[in-house]
Enzyme design. Structure first.
Site, PDB file in Angstrom:
ATOM      1  N   TYR A 137     -59.825 -70.452   7.646  1.00 57.21           N
ATOM      2  CA  TYR A 137     -59.628 -70.620   9.080  1.00 57.21           C
ATOM      3  C   TYR A 137     -60.990 -70.535   9.756  1.00 57.21           C
ATOM      4  O   TYR A 137     -61.642 -69.492   9.729  1.00 57.21           O
ATOM      5  CB  TYR A 137     -58.668 -69.540   9.590  1.00 57.21           C
ATOM      6  CG  TYR A 137     -58.458 -69.463  11.092  1.00 57.21           C
ATOM      7  CD1 TYR A 137     -58.806 -70.500  11.952  1.00 57.21           C
ATOM      8  CD2 TYR A 137     -57.888 -68.315  11.647  1.00 57.21           C
ATOM      9  CE1 TYR A 137     -58.600 -70.407  13.309  1.00 57.21           C
ATOM     10  CE2 TYR A 137     -57.670 -68.211  13.012  1.00 57.21           C
ATOM     11  CZ  TYR A 137     -58.026 -69.265  13.846  1.00 57.21           C
ATOM     12  OH  TYR A 137     -57.821 -69.156  15.195  1.00 57.21           O
ATOM     13  N   LYS A 166     -57.692 -74.561   8.346  1.00 57.56           N
ATOM     14  CA  LYS A 166     -57.391 -74.777   9.757  1.00 57.56           C
ATOM     15  C   LYS A 166     -58.728 -74.773  10.482  1.00 57.56           C
ATOM     16  O   LYS A 166     -59.463 -73.787  10.432  1.00 57.56           O
ATOM     17  CB  LYS A 166     -56.496 -73.670  10.302  1.00 57.56           C
ATOM     18  CG  LYS A 166     -56.279 -73.756  11.810  1.00 57.56           C
ATOM     19  CD  LYS A 166     -55.751 -72.469  12.401  1.00 57.56           C
ATOM     20  CE  LYS A 166     -55.720 -72.577  13.931  1.00 57.56           C
ATOM     21  NZ  LYS A 166     -55.387 -71.286  14.584  1.00 57.56           N
TER      22      LYS A 166
END
Length: 300
Positions: A137, A166
């Site tokens: 992330y 992400k």
């Protein structure tokens, strides 16, 4: 291994008046989102006020979402923390609690080198089961640390359980480069709600969206039309989705999300201190803007 895709909703963390987590409303929110058709749930990330919660609170929320979802959708728990030991604790707890996978944000605030970032994720990947999916992330505008394409490539090559990323910064060049990792088999999702359609068009798997945690409908509809190759319709829906993203300030102030959820029957409560709730004058303006947007959305 399971992956995130489509409309992956970054959930808020409902709070009681005393600042503790509200598990009853968390159940209600989980059911609401699943019934509205989102594809995956992603609690306890930035939208979920992650670093402001205690480890115990994060575990309580994780268990509640997992147990309420009952495998109807994929649930990936965000486990990133300020200490590596806390990240491992939360990630292992998520696995034991029955999560489909975890997300882990880069180290935050303190500047780290590429070698240190790589070592951080390697430590986590080695200690989790080899078949338990992990998403990197990257949100450099908040964490202060970037995930370079070189580091992501090396991690993906070494650890099969690191299945995707992400990326929450609106940088299309980097997003495109991530899609080349592992010969295109690496899962990539944008964390920028306004880039949902463009990200899909360049080969990403979907969006991790905070605004869809309040109004999932346009995001779900966009993804459905995209799957049927109805591009003109998806463009129209993205434009309308952009308007509600703007009204809710794109997640820059979580109190807007929580107040809007209250208007939908979910008592998400207050934001965790030191942040403050939306002031009364802004509440009236927010309600008016949402009602005007709803009228426009219903015309789609």
């Amino acid at each position: 291994m399971k992956k995130l895709f489509g409309v992956t909703t970054a959930m808020v963390t409902p709070m009681n008046e005393d600042g503790t987590v509200n598990l009853e409303e968390t159940e209600k929110l989980t059911n609401f989102l699943i019934e509205k058709g989102v594809d995956c749930l992603y609690p306890l990330g930035t939208t979920g006020e992650m670093f402001k919660l205690t480890l115990n609170e994060r575990k309580q929320i994780a268990e509640t979402v997992i147990n309420t979802a009952k495998k109807r959708v994929n649930v990936f728990i965000h486990a990133g923390a300020m200490h590596t030991s806390d990240t491992l604790d939360l990630a292992m707890h998520a696995h034991k609690a029955g999560a489909d996978g975890v997300g882990v944000v880069t180290p935050a605030f303190f500047t780290v080198s590429d070698l240190e970032i790589e070592n951080y994720y390697a430590t986590i990947a080695k200690q989790l089961p080899g078949d338990f999916p992990i998403y990197l992330y990257s949100i450099p505008q908040l964490s202060g640390n970037k995930l370079s394409i070189e580091v992501v490539t090396r991690l993906a090559e070494q650890f099969p359980n690191i299945v995707g990323i992400k990326y929450s910064y609106p940088d299309f060049i980097t997003l495109k480069d991530y899609t080349k990792v592992r010969s295109g088999e690496f899962s990539v999702l944008t964390g920028a709600d306004k880039l949902f359609l463009p990200a899909l068009a360049m080969g990403c798997d979907g969006v991790v969206s905070g605004v869809s945690g309040v109004f999932p409908e346009p995001f779900v509809k966009l993804y459905q039309h995209y799957q049927h190759n109805q591009i003109e319709k998806t463009r129209e829906i993205q434009h309308v989705a952009d308007e509600i993203i703007h009204i809710l300030r794109g997640g820059a102030n979580m109190s807007y999300f929580k107040k809007a959820l209250e208007l939908r029957g979910i008592q998400a409560g207050s934001v965790k201190a030191p942040h403050m709730d939306i002031i009364s004058n802004d509440i009236s303006a927010l309600e008016t803007a949402i009602n005007q947007w709803k009228a426009e959305y219903l015309k789609l």
